[in-house]
Design a protein around this motif. Structure first.
Motif, PDB file in Angstrom:
ATOM      1  N   ASN A   1     -47.825 -10.873 -39.217  1.00  0.00           N
ATOM      2  CA  ASN A   1     -46.797 -10.076 -38.538  1.00  0.00           C
ATOM      3  C   ASN A   1     -47.200  -8.609 -38.436  1.00  0.00           C
ATOM      4  N   LEU A   2     -47.794  -8.078 -39.495  1.00  0.00           N
ATOM      5  CA  LEU A   2     -48.219  -6.679 -39.470  1.00  0.00           C
ATOM      6  C   LEU A   2     -49.338  -6.462 -38.443  1.00  0.00           C
ATOM      7  N   LEU A   3     -50.248  -7.415 -38.346  1.00  0.00           N
ATOM      8  CA  LEU A   3     -51.326  -7.300 -37.363  1.00  0.00           C
ATOM      9  C   LEU A   3     -50.805  -7.424 -35.943  1.00  0.00           C
ATOM     10  N   GLU A   4     -49.714  -8.151 -35.772  1.00  0.00           N
ATOM     11  CA  GLU A   4     -49.138  -8.281 -34.437  1.00  0.00           C
ATOM     12  C   GLU A   4     -48.466  -6.983 -33.996  1.00  0.00           C
ATOM     13  N   ILE A   5     -48.061  -6.161 -34.957  1.00  0.00           N
ATOM     14  CA  ILE A   5     -47.536  -4.837 -34.608  1.00  0.00           C
ATOM     15  C   ILE A   5     -48.678  -3.982 -34.058  1.00  0.00           C
ATOM     16  N   ASP A   6     -49.821  -4.023 -34.762  1.00  0.00           N
ATOM     17  CA  ASP A   6     -50.986  -3.274 -34.287  1.00  0.00           C
ATOM     18  C   ASP A   6     -52.255  -3.827 -34.935  1.00  0.00           C
ATOM     19  N   PRO A   7     -53.126  -4.490 -34.182  1.00  0.00           N
ATOM     20  CA  PRO A   7     -54.374  -5.033 -34.726  1.00  0.00           C
ATOM     21  C   PRO A   7     -55.277  -3.967 -35.337  1.00  0.00           C
ATOM     22  N   LEU A   8     -55.096  -2.705 -34.925  1.00  0.00           N
ATOM     23  CA  LEU A   8     -55.926  -1.626 -35.465  1.00  0.00           C
ATOM     24  C   LEU A   8     -55.692  -1.399 -36.956  1.00  0.00           C
ATOM     25  N   PHE A   9     -54.595  -1.918 -37.484  1.00  0.00           N
ATOM     26  CA  PHE A   9     -54.346  -1.796 -38.926  1.00  0.00           C
ATOM     27  C   PHE A   9     -55.510  -2.385 -39.725  1.00  0.00           C
ATOM     28  N   ALA A  10     -56.193  -3.387 -39.159  1.00  0.00           N
ATOM     29  CA  ALA A  10     -57.273  -4.072 -39.874  1.00  0.00           C
ATOM     30  C   ALA A  10     -58.461  -3.166 -40.159  1.00  0.00           C
ATOM     31  N   SER A  11     -58.616  -2.101 -39.370  1.00  0.00           N
ATOM     32  CA  SER A  11     -59.771  -1.213 -39.535  1.00  0.00           C
ATOM     33  C   SER A  11     -59.481  -0.015 -40.431  1.00  0.00           C
ATOM     34  N   HIS A  12     -58.261   0.087 -40.933  1.00  0.00           N
ATOM     35  CA  HIS A  12     -57.916   1.241 -41.767  1.00  0.00           C
ATOM     36  C   HIS A  12     -58.620   1.149 -43.119  1.00  0.00           C
ATOM     37  N   THR A  13     -59.099   2.290 -43.594  1.00  0.00           N
ATOM     38  CA  THR A  13     -59.756   2.339 -44.905  1.00  0.00           C
ATOM     39  C   THR A  13     -58.979   3.244 -45.850  1.00  0.00           C
ATOM     40  N   HIS A  14     -59.027   2.909 -47.117  1.00  0.00           N
ATOM     41  CA  HIS A  14     -58.373   3.745 -48.116  1.00  0.00           C
ATOM     42  C   HIS A  14     -59.066   5.108 -48.150  1.00  0.00           C
ATOM     43  N   PRO A  15     -58.308   6.197 -48.168  1.00  0.00           N
ATOM     44  CA  PRO A  15     -58.918   7.539 -48.092  1.00  0.00           C
ATOM     45  C   PRO A  15     -59.838   7.880 -49.252  1.00  0.00           C
ATOM     46  N   ASP A  16     -59.650   7.246 -50.393  1.00  0.00           N
ATOM     47  CA  ASP A  16     -60.483   7.545 -51.563  1.00  0.00           C
ATOM     48  C   ASP A  16     -61.570   6.491 -51.786  1.00  0.00           C
ATOM     49  N   SER A  17     -61.165   5.224 -51.919  1.00  0.00           N
ATOM     50  CA  SER A  17     -62.135   4.165 -52.210  1.00  0.00           C
ATOM     51  C   SER A  17     -62.930   3.744 -50.984  1.00  0.00           C
ATOM     52  N   LYS A  18     -62.392   4.068 -49.776  1.00  0.00           N
ATOM     53  CA  LYS A  18     -63.008   3.691 -48.500  1.00  0.00           C
ATOM     54  C   LYS A  18     -63.033   2.176 -48.286  1.00  0.00           C
ATOM     55  N   ARG A  19     -62.229   1.469 -49.031  1.00  0.00           N
ATOM     56  CA  ARG A  19     -62.200   0.017 -48.871  1.00  0.00           C
ATOM     57  C   ARG A  19     -61.283  -0.404 -47.734  1.00  0.00           C
ATOM     58  N   THR A  20     -61.679  -1.479 -47.066  1.00  0.00           N
ATOM     59  CA  THR A  20     -60.908  -2.036 -45.965  1.00  0.00           C
ATOM     60  C   THR A  20     -60.056  -3.194 -46.472  1.00  0.00           C
ATOM     61  N   CYS A  21     -59.269  -3.743 -45.550  1.00  0.00           N
ATOM     62  CA  CYS A  21     -58.446  -4.905 -45.900  1.00  0.00           C
ATOM     63  C   CYS A  21     -59.310  -6.073 -46.346  1.00  0.00           C
ATOM     64  N   LEU A  22     -60.478  -6.238 -45.707  1.00  0.00           N
ATOM     65  CA  LEU A  22     -61.346  -7.358 -46.075  1.00  0.00           C
ATOM     66  C   LEU A  22     -61.949  -7.153 -47.462  1.00  0.00           C
ATOM     67  N   HIS A  23     -62.265  -5.921 -47.830  1.00  0.00           N
ATOM     68  CA  HIS A  23     -62.713  -5.638 -49.198  1.00  0.00           C
ATOM     69  C   HIS A  23     -61.661  -6.118 -50.206  1.00  0.00           C
ATOM     70  N   VAL A  24     -60.414  -5.723 -49.942  1.00  0.00           N
ATOM     71  CA  VAL A  24     -59.327  -6.043 -50.868  1.00  0.00           C
ATOM     72  C   VAL A  24     -59.063  -7.546 -50.904  1.00  0.00           C
ATOM     73  N   ALA A  25     -59.098  -8.186 -49.742  1.00  0.00           N
ATOM     74  CA  ALA A  25     -58.872  -9.633 -49.688  1.00  0.00           C
ATOM     75  C   ALA A  25     -59.963 -10.383 -50.455  1.00  0.00           C
ATOM     76  N   ALA A  26     -61.193  -9.913 -50.344  1.00  0.00           N
ATOM     77  CA  ALA A  26     -62.297 -10.533 -51.079  1.00  0.00           C
ATOM     78  C   ALA A  26     -62.108 -10.351 -52.584  1.00  0.00           C
ATOM     79  N   MET A  27     -61.653  -9.173 -52.974  1.00  0.00           N
ATOM     80  CA  MET A  27     -61.404  -8.895 -54.385  1.00  0.00           C
ATOM     81  C   MET A  27     -60.307  -9.795 -54.946  1.00  0.00           C
ATOM     82  N   ASN A  28     -59.290 -10.074 -54.121  1.00  0.00           N
ATOM     83  CA  ASN A  28     -58.160 -10.905 -54.562  1.00  0.00           C
ATOM     84  C   ASN A  28     -58.416 -12.398 -54.376  1.00  0.00           C
ATOM     85  N   ALA A  29     -59.617 -12.741 -53.885  1.00  0.00           N
ATOM     86  CA  ALA A  29     -59.932 -14.146 -53.596  1.00  0.00           C
ATOM     87  C   ALA A  29     -58.857 -14.766 -52.712  1.00  0.00           C
ATOM     88  N   ALA A  30     -58.558 -14.081 -51.626  1.00  0.00           N
ATOM     89  CA  ALA A  30     -57.515 -14.538 -50.707  1.00  0.00           C
ATOM     90  C   ALA A  30     -57.895 -15.875 -50.085  1.00  0.00           C
TER      91      ALA A  30
END
Length: 237
Positions: A108-137
């Protein structure tokens, strides 16, 4: 390869209730609160308001409301997960991934704006895929993020680690073979990428005793990566 696949966005007028439209700032804050508290039912309610509760606008009003809501998403500065200067709206998906949100929430969040997927954390520079991999999504979450931003597999965090590096740094909370294979495929060049410690994903995988089937896959893709780089080097000479 296109940076983002074409995706039909859901009209904002179908996503936000009359009450929410009246208070855009409160809407952004409430979404953040629901995400950071893991209150998925409340978040679902905010993102999927029944049609009978929708305010009826004429065409001009609808365009105005869409612009208003888009503007509030891109200009809000308050954030629970990020510092105060960060763009709060763009971090919604990243925050949801950090909280290991259910698949339908992320979709649902991606349907609001697919560009959300490319956002990086301002400090760690991690993306959503980094976090998903860490959480074993689960696989469908990994695929959802990859489909939204195919280049995510090559994104590097503050330590120059790609999502594949992150996926290889845990043996207790590990991705499924299917998910791991997908990250390998979209980030083949990441197999040869050295992080700040001078380690490739394979180095981390061996060090952390990742499952043998995933280790075997990684060895194959790492060999392909090195061979590809060698051939490119030879051709340039």
């Amino acid at each position: 390869m296109k940076l983002f696949q074409s995706r039909r966005k859901i009209p904002i007028s179908r996503l936000v209730s009359e009450e929410s439209i009246a208070t855009d700032d409160d809407t952004i804050e409430s979404l953040q609160v629901h995400i950071n508290s893991g209150n998925w039912d409340r978040l679902r309610s905010s993102l999927n308001v029944p049609k009978k509760k929708m305010k009826k606008f004429n065409k001009n009003d609808k365009k105005s409301q869409k612009r208003s809501f888009r503007s509030s998403l891109s200009s809000s500065s308050h954030s629970v997960f990020h510092n105060d200067e960060a763009d709060n709206s763009k971090s919604l998906l990243l925050d949801a991934c950090k909280q290991d949100a259910p698949y339908d929430i992320l979709k649902n969040l991606l349907e609001i704006d697919p560009l959300f997927a490319s956002h990086t954390h301002p400090d760690s520079k991690r993306t959503c895929l980094h976090v998903a991999a860490m959480n074993a999504a689960e696989y469908r979450v990994i695929k959802l993020l990859v489909d939204a931003w195919p280049n995510a597999g090559l994104a590097r965090d503050f330590f120059d680690r790609t999502p594949l590096h992150i996926a290889c740094m845990s043996s207790t909370n590990f991705l499924s073979r299917e998910s791991f294979l997908l990250i390998c495929r979209v980030g083949v060049r990441a197999c040869c990428t050295l992080d700040r410690d001078g380690m490739t994903p394979l180095d981390h995988a061996i060090h952390n005793n990742v499952p043998s089937d995933c280790l075997a896959l990684l060895k194959i893709y790492t060999e392909k990566c090195w061979l590809s780089q060698s051939s490119l080097g030879s051709s340039s000479n």
